[in-house]
Design a protein around this motif. Structure first.
Motif, short mmCIF file in Angstrom:
data_model
loop_
_atom_site.label_atom_id
_atom_site.label_comp_id
_atom_site.label_asym_id
_atom_site.label_seq_id
_atom_site.Cartn_x
_atom_site.Cartn_y
_atom_site.Cartn_z
N GLU A 186 0.84 -1.20 0.00
CA GLU A 186 0.00 0.00 0.00
C GLU A 186 0.87 1.26 0.00
O GLU A 186 0.56 2.25 -0.67
CB GLU A 186 -0.93 0.00 1.22
N ALA A 187 1.97 1.21 0.72
CA ALA A 187 2.90 2.33 0.76
C ALA A 187 3.49 2.57 -0.63
O ALA A 187 3.67 3.72 -1.05
CB ALA A 187 3.99 2.08 1.77
N ASP A 188 3.80 1.50 -1.34
CA ASP A 188 4.34 1.63 -2.70
C ASP A 188 3.32 2.25 -3.65
O ASP A 188 3.67 3.04 -4.52
CB ASP A 188 4.79 0.27 -3.23
N LYS A 189 2.06 1.89 -3.48
CA LYS A 189 1.00 2.48 -4.31
C LYS A 189 0.89 3.98 -4.06
O LYS A 189 0.76 4.77 -4.99
CB LYS A 189 -0.35 1.81 -4.02
N LEU A 190 0.94 4.37 -2.79
CA LEU A 190 0.87 5.79 -2.44
C LEU A 190 2.09 6.54 -2.97
O LEU A 190 1.98 7.68 -3.44
CB LEU A 190 0.76 5.97 -0.92
N MET A 191 3.24 5.91 -2.92
CA MET A 191 4.46 6.53 -3.42
C MET A 191 4.38 6.73 -4.93
O MET A 191 4.80 7.77 -5.45
CB MET A 191 5.67 5.67 -3.06
N ALA A 192 3.82 5.76 -5.65
CA ALA A 192 3.65 5.88 -7.10
C ALA A 192 2.69 7.02 -7.42
O ALA A 192 2.92 7.79 -8.36
CB ALA A 192 3.14 4.57 -7.67
N GLU A 193 1.64 7.14 -6.64
CA GLU A 193 0.68 8.23 -6.83
C GLU A 193 1.35 9.58 -6.56
O GLU A 193 1.11 10.56 -7.29
CB GLU A 193 -0.52 8.02 -5.90
N ALA A 194 2.19 9.62 -5.55
CA ALA A 194 2.93 10.85 -5.23
C ALA A 194 3.87 11.23 -6.37
O ALA A 194 4.02 12.41 -6.70
CB ALA A 194 3.70 10.68 -3.93
N GLU A 195 4.48 10.25 -7.00
CA GLU A 195 5.38 10.51 -8.13
C GLU A 195 4.61 11.10 -9.31
O GLU A 195 5.11 11.98 -10.01
CB GLU A 195 6.11 9.24 -8.54
N GLU A 196 3.39 10.61 -9.55
CA GLU A 196 2.56 11.16 -10.61
C GLU A 196 2.24 12.64 -10.34
O GLU A 196 2.27 13.47 -11.25
CB GLU A 196 1.26 10.36 -10.75
N VAL A 197 1.94 12.95 -9.09
CA VAL A 197 1.65 14.33 -8.70
C VAL A 197 2.91 15.18 -8.88
O VAL A 197 2.83 16.33 -9.34
CB VAL A 197 1.13 14.40 -7.24
N ALA A 198 4.07 14.62 -8.56
CA ALA A 198 5.33 15.35 -8.72
C ALA A 198 5.57 15.69 -10.19
O ALA A 198 6.06 16.78 -10.51
CB ALA A 198 6.49 14.53 -8.16
N LEU A 199 5.24 14.77 -11.08
CA LEU A 199 5.38 15.03 -12.51
C LEU A 199 4.47 16.18 -12.97
O LEU A 199 4.86 17.02 -13.78
CB LEU A 199 5.10 13.76 -13.32
N LYS A 200 3.27 16.22 -12.42
CA LYS A 200 2.34 17.30 -12.75
C LYS A 200 2.87 18.64 -12.23
O LYS A 200 2.75 19.66 -12.89
CB LYS A 200 0.96 17.02 -12.15
N ILE A 201 3.46 18.61 -11.04
CA ILE A 201 4.04 19.82 -10.46
C ILE A 201 5.16 20.33 -11.36
O ILE A 201 5.25 21.52 -11.66
CB ILE A 201 4.55 19.56 -9.03
N ASP A 202 6.03 19.43 -11.79
CA ASP A 202 7.12 19.82 -12.68
C ASP A 202 6.61 20.41 -13.98
O ASP A 202 7.15 21.39 -14.49
CB ASP A 202 8.03 18.62 -12.98
N ALA A 203 5.56 19.81 -14.53
CA ALA A 203 4.98 20.30 -15.77
C ALA A 203 4.44 21.73 -15.60
O ALA A 203 4.60 22.58 -16.48
CB ALA A 203 3.90 19.37 -16.26
N LEU A 204 3.79 21.98 -14.47
CA LEU A 204 3.25 23.31 -14.21
C LEU A 204 4.36 24.34 -14.02
O LEU A 204 4.22 25.49 -14.44
CB LEU A 204 2.34 23.30 -12.98
N LYS A 205 5.44 23.92 -13.39
CA LYS A 205 6.55 24.85 -13.16
C LYS A 205 7.25 25.23 -14.45
O LYS A 205 7.79 26.32 -14.56
CB LYS A 205 7.55 24.25 -12.18
N LYS A 206 7.26 24.32 -15.42
CA LYS A 206 7.94 24.57 -16.69
C LYS A 206 7.16 25.50 -17.60
O LYS A 206 7.73 26.07 -18.52
CB LYS A 206 8.23 23.26 -17.41
N LYS A 207 5.87 25.66 -17.36
CA LYS A 207 5.04 26.52 -18.20
C LYS A 207 5.36 27.97 -18.01
O LYS A 207 5.82 28.52 -17.15
CB LYS A 207 3.56 26.29 -17.92
#
Length: 56
Positions: free
Chosen positions: A35-56
């Motif tokens: 379950e912790a690994d699932k949450l970590m994967a979800e957090a990584e997806e959110v991190a990618l979205k954050i990076d995308a927003l910062k690059k705009k």
């Protein structure tokens, strides 16, 4: 006081969600690793979205 009614930006919302997911993942990792690994994967997806927003 003037920031009381200020709406959060999309970036602020994502950063808050990322932090919450990391905290939950850490707490659960002591008892349920999958379950912790699932949450970590979800957090990584959110991190990618954050990076995308910062690059705009």
């Amino acid at each position: 006081m003037f920031g009381l009614f200020k709406k959060k930006t999309e970036l602020e919302k994502l950063q808050e969600k990322y932090k919450e997911l990391l905290e939950k993942s850490h707490k659960i990792s002591h008892s349920n690793r999958t379950e912790a690994d699932k949450l970590m994967a979800e957090a990584e997806e959110v991190a990618l979205k954050i990076d995308a927003l910062k690059k705009k």
